[in-house]
Scaffold this active site. Sequence first.
Site, PDB file in Angstrom:
ATOM      1  N   GLU A   1      -3.407   7.516  -4.275  1.00 19.48           N
ATOM      2  CA  GLU A   1      -3.276   6.239  -3.567  1.00 19.48           C
ATOM      3  C   GLU A   1      -3.100   5.087  -4.553  1.00 19.48           C
ATOM      4  OE1 GLU A   1      -5.969   4.762  -0.051  1.00 19.48           O
ATOM      5  OE2 GLU A   1      -6.713   3.874  -1.901  1.00 19.48           O
TER       6      GLU A   1
ATOM      7  N   TYR B   1       0.854  -1.195   0.000  1.00 18.06           N
ATOM      8  CA  TYR B   1       0.000   0.000   0.000  1.00 18.06           C
ATOM      9  C   TYR B   1       0.884   1.237   0.000  1.00 18.06           C
ATOM     10  CZ  TYR B   1      -3.134   3.687   1.515  1.00 18.06           C
ATOM     11  OH  TYR B   1      -3.843   4.857   1.581  1.00 18.06           O
TER      12      TYR B   1
END
Length: 380
Positions: free
Chosen positions: A191, A101
């Site tokens: 993101e 992530y």
Amino acid sequence: MKIHEYQGKELFRQYGIPTPPGEAVKTAADAVRAAKSMGLPVVLKAQVHVGGRGKAGGVKVVTKEADVEATAKKILDLVIKDLPVRRLLVTPAANITKEVYLSILIDRGARKAVFIGCSEGGVEIEVTAKESPEKILRLEVPATKLGNGTAADYKDFASKLFSDADQASQAAVIMAKMAKLFVEKDCALVEINPLIVDDKGKVVALDAKVLLDDNALFRHEDLVSMRDMDSEDADELSAKEKGLSFIRLEGSIGCMVNGAGLAMATMDTIKHFGGEPANFLDVGGSSNPKKVVEAFKLILKDPEVKVILINIFGGITRCDDIARGILQSLEEFDVKVPIVVRLIGTNEKEGRALLEGTKLTPATTLEEGATTAAKLGGKA
Ligand code: GDP
Ligand code: MN
């Protein structure tokens, strides 16, 4: 403003962030054509403005050409968290050996942009943050480094996410590019979840979530055209067209206020006295009874609204114009909820006189208005 994954990936390509090719399509037939041209296996991904599409059945790997059409149809029929799927991204399937992530956003508390990373990506980061907060890594980026930082600035952080030195240096290059995209396009969030390592050891962005700062859109014509009207709150959009700033909230007190600062102060005061605002609504600084009617229309659409609080501090806005708008609204709509009105400032006497004899509840101070509204059904 939210944009879709396929649009976020276009921005990634502009900035040289490695991401698989892909085509956004609207029909199963086009999905078949796109899949054929790419070669199987492909991944079909629902393009909706919510996370967790994978879990909802909106991300499917298809290995056989014969299955593309049926799978595409199935996803196009889905409604994910209230949003119907209108588009699919067709993209060659990657062979994943690791999922990480990585994101960059503004930390308002620190007043800085920060990178957030987690070496266990793919899953919902909120869950990891709750269950194992120590796994979430954070790196503050000085404002001077946002547009012109280099991979060297991010090497240490990237090494914590990727133990392999080569993968870490690929990730560091990606971070420098993310920071550049973040600042140049005025993003609120960039993101990548998951940022993967494929079977050739290449670090690739498999997903893209990009949020843009609405207040900076005026200087990004290329981004404005990415707005997907179908996916936005219709009421908030129509409010904008009519010159009102409207944000839907969860409470039961409908608010109508002139000026953004006063609208925020009004919400604070409501909460202070135990109520919950149902919306933020700034009717703006001009005097126009029509705007009041539009504002009423928006507030009354919300079935949760149990009382309306109108708080006007007249400067350029004239209280008599607001009062006229209120009277017009009462004629036009069958208002069943009580209305508390505070009119102060320019032409307040005229305004109050106009409202005399109506069933409105007058208030002189904001405290009085907020407590009355909270009592009249606003209180949970
Ligand atoms: P999200 O659920 O909305 O965040 O959608 P993602 O794009 O992140 O996809 C969810 C998951 O599907 C990823 O974490 C991967 O595990 C899997 N996935 C997505 N694309 C591919 C792909 O190209 N190949 C493989 N094998 N899995 C994929
Ligand atoms: Mn994802």
